[in-house]
Design a protein around this motif. Structure first.
Motif, short mmCIF file in Angstrom:
data_model
loop_
_atom_site.label_atom_id
_atom_site.label_comp_id
_atom_site.label_asym_id
_atom_site.label_seq_id
_atom_site.Cartn_x
_atom_site.Cartn_y
_atom_site.Cartn_z
N SER A 73 0.82 -1.22 0.00
CA SER A 73 0.00 0.00 0.00
C SER A 73 0.85 1.27 0.00
O SER A 73 1.86 1.34 0.70
N ASP A 74 0.38 2.25 -0.78
CA ASP A 74 1.04 3.55 -0.83
C ASP A 74 0.51 4.38 0.35
O ASP A 74 -0.70 4.54 0.49
N PRO A 75 1.39 4.93 1.22
CA PRO A 75 0.90 5.68 2.38
C PRO A 75 0.24 7.01 2.01
O PRO A 75 -0.44 7.62 2.84
N GLN A 76 0.41 7.46 0.73
CA GLN A 76 -0.14 8.77 0.33
C GLN A 76 -1.38 8.65 -0.56
O GLN A 76 -2.31 9.42 -0.43
N ASP A 77 -1.37 7.69 -1.49
CA ASP A 77 -2.41 7.62 -2.53
C ASP A 77 -3.51 6.62 -2.17
O ASP A 77 -3.28 5.42 -2.12
N PRO A 78 -4.75 7.12 -1.91
CA PRO A 78 -5.86 6.23 -1.53
C PRO A 78 -6.17 5.17 -2.58
O PRO A 78 -6.66 4.09 -2.26
N ARG A 86 -6.56 2.45 4.72
CA ARG A 86 -7.38 3.66 4.59
C ARG A 86 -8.16 3.94 5.88
O ARG A 86 -8.25 5.09 6.32
N GLN A 87 -8.67 2.87 6.49
CA GLN A 87 -9.39 3.04 7.77
C GLN A 87 -8.46 3.61 8.84
O GLN A 87 -8.84 4.51 9.59
N GLN A 88 -7.23 3.08 8.90
CA GLN A 88 -6.26 3.56 9.88
C GLN A 88 -5.97 5.05 9.69
O GLN A 88 -5.87 5.80 10.65
N GLU A 90 -7.99 7.24 8.25
CA GLU A 90 -9.20 7.99 8.64
C GLU A 90 -9.28 8.15 10.16
O GLU A 90 -9.76 9.16 10.67
N GLN A 91 -8.79 7.12 10.86
CA GLN A 91 -8.78 7.20 12.34
C GLN A 91 -7.54 7.93 12.86
O GLN A 91 -7.30 7.98 14.07
N GLN A 92 -6.76 8.48 11.93
CA GLN A 92 -5.53 9.24 12.24
C GLN A 92 -4.53 8.43 13.07
O GLN A 92 -3.85 8.97 13.95
N ALA A 93 -4.47 7.14 12.76
CA ALA A 93 -3.50 6.27 13.45
C ALA A 93 -2.11 6.47 12.83
O ALA A 93 -1.99 6.91 11.69
N GLU A 94 -1.09 6.14 13.58
CA GLU A 94 0.29 6.24 13.10
C GLU A 94 0.55 5.12 12.09
O GLU A 94 0.32 3.95 12.39
N ILE A 95 0.99 5.48 10.89
CA ILE A 95 1.25 4.47 9.83
C ILE A 95 2.75 4.28 9.68
O ILE A 95 3.46 5.22 9.28
N PRO A 96 3.28 3.07 9.98
CA PRO A 96 4.72 2.85 9.80
C PRO A 96 5.05 2.72 8.31
O PRO A 96 4.37 2.01 7.57
N VAL A 97 6.07 3.44 7.86
CA VAL A 97 6.40 3.48 6.44
C VAL A 97 7.82 2.94 6.22
O VAL A 97 8.70 3.16 7.04
N THR A 98 8.00 2.22 5.11
CA THR A 98 9.32 1.73 4.76
C THR A 98 9.51 1.84 3.24
O THR A 98 8.57 2.18 2.52
#
Length: 368
Positions: A73-78, A86-88, A90-98
């Motif tokens: 999944s792309d962290p920027q593009d829905p 996407r749900q995370q 929307e809930q403004q959860a912290e998304i770990p990116v690599t």
């Protein structure tokens, strides 16, 4: 040294591949604009089809992905993220990116639909009330390249599934009333040998471009290819270092082209001419027009320009249309030649071979 570094090191560099310009151009344009719709590569065995595709995947810059996500999944593009991510967000959860290499997925010939699309564990879904989904190859290929060797030997139903996902950008799996979908946007590359049977016309038409490759006939070039391969096999690290500057330069060019693509303009009159060529060749539907427009823009962006020229269209139109022409079994004329003739007529370009022939005829009659 990590095993991943070793795996990366073994790939033959894209910029070292001799010849096969048609295939290389089609692949690069699809990377710049994946909406072109993939490439069908038809040609002789042992012409470096899979080597070139692996080399392309290795050349591409790393992509930013959500960590531990099976769909890249792309962290920027829905459009390129799974529903869970996407749900995370929307809930403004912290998304770990690599960051990771662009995925290159090989589709084995005997693959089942479950292996390609993924499966839903019905038992788990019914007993625990959760959607237990085992992702397939389409999930793995999201934002990457999906390569199908001998696509003409693949079950038609599976080819349909692949083309639907590639066109829509999503894969939906439904079992016993339970439905799960995930992003599946990838560059679909099919290859095949015409001797083993043609692909059905309606499936062939769904591929954006069609590249034909032939065994190199020139002895000097053949020797160069053989020597390069031997040099690479003997010392891969040294060979890669030799081509590193060219690889980095091409990678930068692709990144700049992707950024420039939205600003590229294709003049209205040129678009009308493209559609006139398609109409003259009796191409079914509008796919040919759309793909030619996209490919010409991608080529202009690749060369750092914001205006499409007639020459850009000339260089891509055969790749975009030759497989969409109606086949006459009694006709010996190559479909690519037909496209070129129609292009020259519509765009008002004199056919060099024809003018040479007519001049020759005029001179002969003058001598008489």
């Amino acid at each position: 040294m990590s095993s991943t570094a070793q795996a990366v090191r073994r790939v033959f560099p894209f910029t070292a591949i001799v010849g096969q310009e048609e295939m290389k151009l089609a692949l690069l344009l699809n990377v710049i604009d994946p909406k072109i719709g993939g490439v069908m590569i038809m040609g002789d065995r042992g012409t470096g089809k899979s080597t070139t595709i692996r080399a392309l995947a290795d050349l591409l810059p790393e992509i930013e992905v959500v960590a531990d996500d099976p769909f890249n999944s792309d962290p920027q593009d829905p459009e390129l993220m799974s529903d869970a991510v996407r749900q995370q967000i929307e809930q403004q959860a912290e998304i770990p990116v690599t960051h990771k290499k662009v995925p290159m997925v090989d589709l084995p010939l005997g693959a089942t639909e479950d292996r390609v699309c993924g499966t839903i564990d019905i038992e788990k879904a019914l007993s625990e009330g959760i959607k237990a989904f085992e992702p397939g190859l389409l999930a793995k290929a999201n934002r990457g390249i999906l390569y199908v060797d001998e696509v003409n030997l693949l079950d038609d139903h599976l080819v349909d599934v692949l083309l639907d996902s590639a066109a829509g950008g999503w894969n939906t799996v439904e079992r016993e009333g339970i439905s799960i979908r995930h992003p599946a946007r990838f560059v679909l590359v099919g290859s095949g040998n015409p001797e083993e049977g043609e692909l059905r016309p309606q499936l062939l038409d769904r591929f954006g471009m069609h590249a034909e490759i032939h065994t190199v006939k020139e002895p000097a070039l053949r020797v160069q290819i053989v020597e390069q391969r031997a040099e690479f096999d003997q010392n891969p690290q040294q060979f890669l270092e030799k081509y590193l500057p060219q690889q980095q330069e091409l990678q930068q060019k692709l990144i700049q082209a992707q950024a420039l693509l939205p600003s590229v303009n294709l003049d209205y009159d040129l678009r009308v001419n493209i559609s006139e060529v398609c109409s003259e060749l009796d191409v079914d539907g509008l796919r040919g027009d759309i793909v030619t427009n996209r490919a010409a823009k991608a080529l202009a962006a690749f060369e750092g320009r914001t205006e499409v020229t007639v020459d850009d269209i000339r260089r891509v139109i055969t790749l975009c249309l030759r497989h969409r022409l109606r086949k006459d079994p009694l006709e010996a004329i190559d479909s690519g030649y037909k496209v070129e003739k129609a292009f020259n007529r519509v765009f008002g370009i004199e056919d060099v071979t024809e003018s040479a022939q007519s001049n020759g005829t005029a001179q002969m009659s003058g001598r008489r």
